[in-house]
Design a protein around this motif. Structure first.
Motif, PDB file in Angstrom:
ATOM      1  N   GLY A  30       1.019  -1.257  -0.079  1.00 61.42           N
ATOM      2  CA  GLY A  30      -0.100   0.036  -0.126  1.00 61.42           C
ATOM      3  C   GLY A  30       0.854   1.324   0.204  1.00 61.42           C
ATOM      4  O   GLY A  30       0.424   2.373   0.759  1.00 61.42           O
ATOM      5  N   ASP A  31       1.949   1.076  -0.753  1.00 56.65           N
ATOM      6  CA  ASP A  31       2.870   2.235  -0.691  1.00 56.65           C
ATOM      7  C   ASP A  31       3.400   2.857   0.639  1.00 56.65           C
ATOM      8  O   ASP A  31       3.373   3.908   0.936  1.00 56.65           O
ATOM      9  CB  ASP A  31       2.408   3.491  -1.473  1.00 56.65           C
ATOM     10  CG  ASP A  31       2.478   3.044  -2.985  1.00 56.65           C
ATOM     11  OD1 ASP A  31       3.204   2.455  -3.419  1.00 56.65           O
ATOM     12  OD2 ASP A  31       1.296   3.640  -3.707  1.00 56.65           O
ATOM     13  N   LYS A  41       1.618   2.165   3.259  1.00 57.21           N
ATOM     14  CA  LYS A  41       0.063   2.702   4.374  1.00 57.21           C
ATOM     15  C   LYS A  41      -0.234   1.377   5.236  1.00 57.21           C
ATOM     16  O   LYS A  41      -0.494   1.861   6.292  1.00 57.21           O
ATOM     17  CB  LYS A  41      -1.078   2.988   3.392  1.00 57.21           C
ATOM     18  CG  LYS A  41      -0.946   4.298   2.609  1.00 57.21           C
ATOM     19  CD  LYS A  41      -2.139   4.468   1.928  1.00 57.21           C
ATOM     20  CE  LYS A  41      -1.774   5.367   0.915  1.00 57.21           C
ATOM     21  NZ  LYS A  41      -2.965   5.537  -0.241  1.00 57.21           N
ATOM     22  N   VAL A  42       0.218   0.310   4.850  1.00 54.49           N
ATOM     23  CA  VAL A  42      -0.274  -0.790   5.774  1.00 54.49           C
ATOM     24  C   VAL A  42       0.877  -0.795   6.860  1.00 54.49           C
ATOM     25  O   VAL A  42       0.321  -0.674   8.158  1.00 54.49           O
ATOM     26  CB  VAL A  42       0.163  -2.113   4.896  1.00 54.49           C
ATOM     27  CG1 VAL A  42      -0.074  -3.235   5.946  1.00 54.49           C
ATOM     28  CG2 VAL A  42      -0.835  -2.257   3.950  1.00 54.49           C
ATOM     29  N   ALA A  83       2.239   1.741   8.330  1.00 51.75           N
ATOM     30  CA  ALA A  83       1.837   3.099   8.974  1.00 51.75           C
ATOM     31  C   ALA A  83       0.584   2.794   9.824  1.00 51.75           C
ATOM     32  O   ALA A  83       0.359   3.393  10.961  1.00 51.75           O
ATOM     33  CB  ALA A  83       1.679   4.412   7.936  1.00 51.75           C
ATOM     34  N   LEU A  84      -0.485   1.961   9.086  1.00 50.59           N
ATOM     35  CA  LEU A  84      -1.589   1.545   9.871  1.00 50.59           C
ATOM     36  C   LEU A  84      -1.064   0.918  11.076  1.00 50.59           C
ATOM     37  O   LEU A  84      -1.735   0.990  12.273  1.00 50.59           O
ATOM     38  CB  LEU A  84      -2.421   0.810   8.860  1.00 50.59           C
ATOM     39  CG  LEU A  84      -3.724   0.226   9.865  1.00 50.59           C
ATOM     40  CD1 LEU A  84      -4.639   1.243  10.056  1.00 50.59           C
ATOM     41  CD2 LEU A  84      -4.318  -0.850   8.760  1.00 50.59           C
ATOM     42  N   THR A 120      -0.166   2.797  13.838  1.00 49.27           N
ATOM     43  CA  THR A 120      -1.227   3.553  14.576  1.00 49.27           C
ATOM     44  C   THR A 120      -2.042   2.488  15.690  1.00 49.27           C
ATOM     45  O   THR A 120      -2.684   3.221  16.475  1.00 49.27           O
ATOM     46  CB  THR A 120      -2.464   4.149  13.587  1.00 49.27           C
ATOM     47  OG1 THR A 120      -3.109   3.123  12.860  1.00 49.27           O
ATOM     48  CG2 THR A 120      -1.652   5.088  12.882  1.00 49.27           C
TER      49      THR A 120
END
Length: 179
Positions: free
Chosen positions: A143-144, A146-147, A149-150, A153
């Protein structure tokens, strides 16, 4: 993120009871990657069978009616496990001195993404565990970025890197407390 419509979460400790649904939802969740050797359904099936026979195996699947729409599964790992042996730099004894939960896979069908389904599955899996830490590996490019980074969080932090097989990309090894 929108809130998830009604789904049912079921937990399994016997791979045979969940294997078909795990393969089905994996194929949906990973459809764009199935042409790559590491992501092929046959490769996933081999990993799933190995993981399903390991100590402390548990899977949580999300269903809309009879249709599986997401999953996560993992098993207990201990100091000296090949999971930790392939992690570089070697993880701190803080993480390996006691058994940990290795979250081996998590996936959600594309139509169900962005609704909190993955987090609900993840949290349901962790709620039933007594290990102090949960660890996972993530492709940094997924996900570029994003995964990964998720997962940050969700409280995960990167502690090293691993390349589990020659066909696998380099993966970030992440960890967090289970509670």
């Amino acid at each position: 993120m929108t809130s998830a419509p009604a789904i049912e979460l079921l937990s399994f400790t016997d791979l045979d009871a969940a294997r078909g649904d795990l393969l089905d939802v994996y194929a949906e969740a990973r459809a764009p990657l199935l042409h790559l050797a590491n992501y092929a359904i046959s490769s996933f099936g081999e990993r799933l069978d190995r993981h399903g026979s390991e100590a402390g195996f548990q899977a949580v699947l999300a269903y809309e009616g009879e249709h599986p729409v997401g999953y996560a599964y993992g098993n207990r790992i201990e100091d000296g496990d090949r999971y930790w042996q392939r992690t570089s730099p070697a993880p701190s004894e803080q993480y390996t001195a006691q058994p940990a939960l290795a979250l081996k896979e998590i996936g959600v069908s594309p139509h169900w993404r962005g609704m909190g389904v993955a987090r609900r599955i993840h949290d349901t899996l962790l709620a039933a565990r007594d290990e102090r830490y949960v660890t996972l590996m993530v492709n940094e490019a997924a996900g570029d970025g994003k995964v990964q980074a998720l997962y940050q969080t969700w409280g995960y932090m990167t502690i090293g890197y691993s390349q589990p097989s020659p066909a696998s990309p380099r993966l970030a090894v992440m960890i967090r407390p289970t509670g």
